[in-house]
Design a protein around this motif. Structure first.
Motif, PDB file in Angstrom:
ATOM      1  N   TRP A   1       0.794  -1.221  -0.077  1.00 13.41           N
ATOM      2  CA  TRP A   1       0.015   0.094  -0.013  1.00 13.41           C
ATOM      3  C   TRP A   1       0.970   1.453   0.068  1.00 13.41           C
ATOM      4  O   TRP A   1       0.284   2.329  -0.348  1.00 13.41           O
TER       5      TRP A   1
ATOM      6  N   ASN B   1     -10.496  -5.141   6.364  1.00  9.30           N
ATOM      7  CA  ASN B   1      -9.214  -4.193   6.209  1.00  9.30           C
ATOM      8  C   ASN B   1      -9.427  -3.040   5.516  1.00  9.30           C
ATOM      9  O   ASN B   1      -8.441  -2.430   5.247  1.00  9.30           O
TER      10      ASN B   1
ATOM     11  N   SER C   1      -8.162   0.489   7.288  1.00 13.96           N
ATOM     12  CA  SER C   1      -6.930   0.529   7.335  1.00 13.96           C
ATOM     13  C   SER C   1      -6.147   0.720   5.873  1.00 13.96           C
ATOM     14  O   SER C   1      -5.150   1.555   5.691  1.00 13.96           O
TER      15      SER C   1
ATOM     16  N   ALA D   1      -6.988   4.368   5.285  1.00 12.93           N
ATOM     17  CA  ALA D   1      -6.034   5.174   6.141  1.00 12.93           C
ATOM     18  C   ALA D   1      -4.659   5.175   5.611  1.00 12.93           C
ATOM     19  O   ALA D   1      -4.028   6.491   5.774  1.00 12.93           O
ATOM     20  N   ALA D   2      -4.130   4.098   4.897  1.00 10.58           N
ATOM     21  CA  ALA D   2      -2.904   4.028   4.577  1.00 10.58           C
ATOM     22  C   ALA D   2      -2.693   4.643   2.999  1.00 10.58           C
ATOM     23  O   ALA D   2      -1.615   5.260   2.864  1.00 10.58           O
TER      24      ALA D   2
ATOM     25  N   ALA E   1     -14.708   4.982   7.474  1.00 11.07           N
ATOM     26  CA  ALA E   1     -13.092   5.174   7.379  1.00 11.07           C
ATOM     27  C   ALA E   1     -12.868   6.459   6.525  1.00 11.07           C
ATOM     28  O   ALA E   1     -11.897   7.110   6.870  1.00 11.07           O
TER      29      ALA E   1
END
Length: 226
Positions: free
Chosen positions: A156, A180, A183, A186-187, A225
């Motif tokens: 990522w 996931n 995450s 966010a990444a 997210a």
């Protein structure tokens, strides 16, 4: 946060997926043994059923520009997702195809898949920037034709760098699920996220249909997210 889900196989499940909040719904019109592939007529029926409900995306792994154009003419998607071998369908070839298709379908968008095999993906994205409307960053599996449907994540950090550099909206794909995707967002900070493998319901004897509950959970997690 835009959500794209592959691959629809009936108008009924496509309409249910749209009702679950999916923005972009993909079909795989092919006869190459790809996961969830359907014939052109079925793909067209799904595209028609989704009119006004979601963006309709049609995938192609073909390298012959005439074959790709014939699929677009038959299916009439809003978005053409090119995920074949980028050494065969080069940026120059995509430019030729883009001009040819947009002369007939002026609102058609080109979604170019970038194979996330390593740092070279940065150069691939830069090369396709001028001839694409959107990017999808996807994993590659040796047993699956084309880019995508691998069901596994990739690096990522490289995806994040493409997002930072590119002027195009970027969809992150590859092994994403409701657990996931937060995450991943966010990444990477993508414009959108995509799921195929992990929103499926396997069928006895092989194949799959879409799991609407998994799709709804994926949509909810992605929006939370974002």
């Amino acid at each position: 946060m835009k959500v794209q889900i592959y691959t629809m196989q009936t108008p009924e499940e496509a309409v249910l997926a749209a009702a679950a909040g999916v923005d972009y719904l993909g079909v795989t019109p092919s006869n190459r043994g790809l996961p969830g592939e359907i014939d052109f007529a079925t793909a067209r029926s799904i595209v028609d059923a989704l009119d006004g409900k979601a963006k309709r995306v049609a995938l192609s792994v073909e390298s012959d520009l005439g074959d790709i154009a014939a699929m677009v003419a038959a299916v009439r998607p809003d978005v053409l997702h090119l995920c074949g071998d980028i050494s065969l369908v080069t940026p120059e070839q995509v430019g030729i195809l883009r001009d040819r298709l947009k002369a007939v379908h002026p609102n058609l968008e080109i979604l170019q898949a970038i194979p996330m095999t390593g740092p070279e993906a940065l150069d691939h994205a830069a090369a396709f920037e001028a001839v694409s409307d959107l990017f999808i960053l996807d994993s590659v599996a040796p047993h699956i034709g084309g880019i995508g449907a691998a069901g596994v994540t990739h690096d990522w950090s490289i995806s994040r760098e493409i997002v930072a550099r590119s002027q195009r909206p970027v969809i992150l794909a590859g092994g994403l699920n409701a657990d996931n995707v937060g995450s991943a967002i966010a990444a990477v900070r993508p414009w959108g996220v995509d799921s195929l493998t992990h929103t499926n319901k396997p069928l006895d004897g092989g194949g799959f249909r879409k799991d609407i509950d998994k799709i709804a959970a994926f949509v909810k997690a992605a929006h939370a997210a974002a």
